[in-house]
Design an enzyme around this catalytic site. Structure first.
Site, PDB file in Angstrom:
ATOM      1  N   HIS A 181       0.848  -1.200   0.000  1.00 51.22           N
ATOM      2  CA  HIS A 181       0.000   0.000   0.000  1.00 51.22           C
ATOM      3  C   HIS A 181       0.878   1.242   0.000  1.00 51.22           C
ATOM      4  CE1 HIS A 181       0.917  -0.820   4.214  1.00 51.22           C
ATOM      5  NE2 HIS A 181       0.800   0.481   4.421  1.00 51.22           N
ATOM      6  N   HIS A 207       0.649   5.439   1.003  1.00 52.10           N
ATOM      7  CA  HIS A 207      -0.117   6.498   1.667  1.00 52.10           C
ATOM      8  C   HIS A 207      -0.119   7.747   0.787  1.00 52.10           C
ATOM      9  CE1 HIS A 207       0.037   4.694   5.834  1.00 52.10           C
ATOM     10  NE2 HIS A 207       1.054   4.051   5.266  1.00 52.10           N
TER      11      HIS A 207
HETATM   12  P1  AMP Z   1       1.826   1.145   7.371  1.00 54.00           P
HETATM   13  O1  AMP Z   1       2.465   1.608   8.643  1.00 54.00           O
HETATM   14  O2  AMP Z   1       2.438   1.811   6.163  1.00 54.00           O
HETATM   15  O3  AMP Z   1       1.782  -0.348   7.245  1.00 54.00           O
HETATM   16  O4  AMP Z   1       0.354   1.702   7.424  1.00 54.00           O
HETATM   17  C1  AMP Z   1      -0.766   0.918   7.610  1.00 54.00           C
HETATM   18  C2  AMP Z   1      -1.943   1.848   7.626  1.00 54.00           C
HETATM   19  O5  AMP Z   1      -3.122   1.073   7.532  1.00 54.00           O
HETATM   20  C3  AMP Z   1      -2.052   2.704   8.894  1.00 54.00           C
HETATM   21  O6  AMP Z   1      -2.003   4.074   8.553  1.00 54.00           O
HETATM   22  C4  AMP Z   1      -3.408   2.307   9.458  1.00 54.00           C
HETATM   23  O7  AMP Z   1      -4.093   3.403  10.015  1.00 54.00           O
HETATM   24  C5  AMP Z   1      -4.125   1.758   8.245  1.00 54.00           C
HETATM   25  N1  AMP Z   1      -5.171   0.791   8.553  1.00 54.00           N
HETATM   26  C6  AMP Z   1      -5.080  -0.301   9.347  1.00 54.00           C
HETATM   27  N2  AMP Z   1      -6.254  -0.966   9.385  1.00 54.00           N
HETATM   28  C7  AMP Z   1      -7.104  -0.272   8.577  1.00 54.00           C
HETATM   29  C8  AMP Z   1      -8.477  -0.443   8.206  1.00 54.00           C
HETATM   30  N3  AMP Z   1      -9.215  -1.474   8.657  1.00 54.00           N
HETATM   31  N4  AMP Z   1      -9.021   0.467   7.353  1.00 54.00           N
HETATM   32  C9  AMP Z   1      -8.283   1.488   6.887  1.00 54.00           C
HETATM   33  N5  AMP Z   1      -6.999   1.702   7.208  1.00 54.00           N
HETATM   34  C10 AMP Z   1      -6.415   0.848   8.040  1.00 54.00           C
END
Ligand code: AMP
Length: 112
Positions: A96, A98
């Protein structure tokens, strides 16, 4: 599909999300923990652990998906953040990106 993966569950509809848009290979959703207002995630529909895992055939569709997401935000200032690997802060091991829209005095501090 990885059965314990939160983003796989979002893609399959098992976990609800606020979906902004989807393409053939990616879905754009609102991040559940908005670091700034409008914080989006571009998530691969198939499970890839990280960027190194993402097949190069998907690069074009990935960038198109980013571009559409930015267009939908309607904002010209933004950060694209890709946390690749746990030491880089990747918490969810499913590819993913951001998208963090930026506005004057939004209070967000970017630690590089
Ligand atoms: P990372 O640290 O790059 O792996 O970011 C993971 C992101 O996923 C974080 O910003 C979380 O807030 C987001 N996240 C986790 N669970 C969910 C969810 N169910 N829906 C939307 N975002 C999520």
């Amino acid at each position: 599909m990885e059965y314990s993966c939160v983003f796989c569950k979002i893609v399959s509809g098992e976990i609800p999300c606020h979906k902004i848009w989807e393409s053939e290979d990616f879905v754009v959703i609102e991040d559940a923990n908005q670091k700034v207002n409008g914080h989006l995630l571009v998530v691969s529909k198939k499970h890839y652990n990280d960027f190194l895992d993402l097949p190069s055939e998907l690069y074009r569709n990935f960038l198109e998906s980013v571009s559409v997401a930015v267009e939908k935000l309607g904002i010209k200032d933004f950060n694209l953040v890709l946390n690749n690997g746990k030491f880089a802060g990747q918490v969810v091991p499913h590819f993913h990106l951001h998208i963090l829209p930026r506005r004057v005095d939004d209070g967000f501090k970017f630690g590089v």
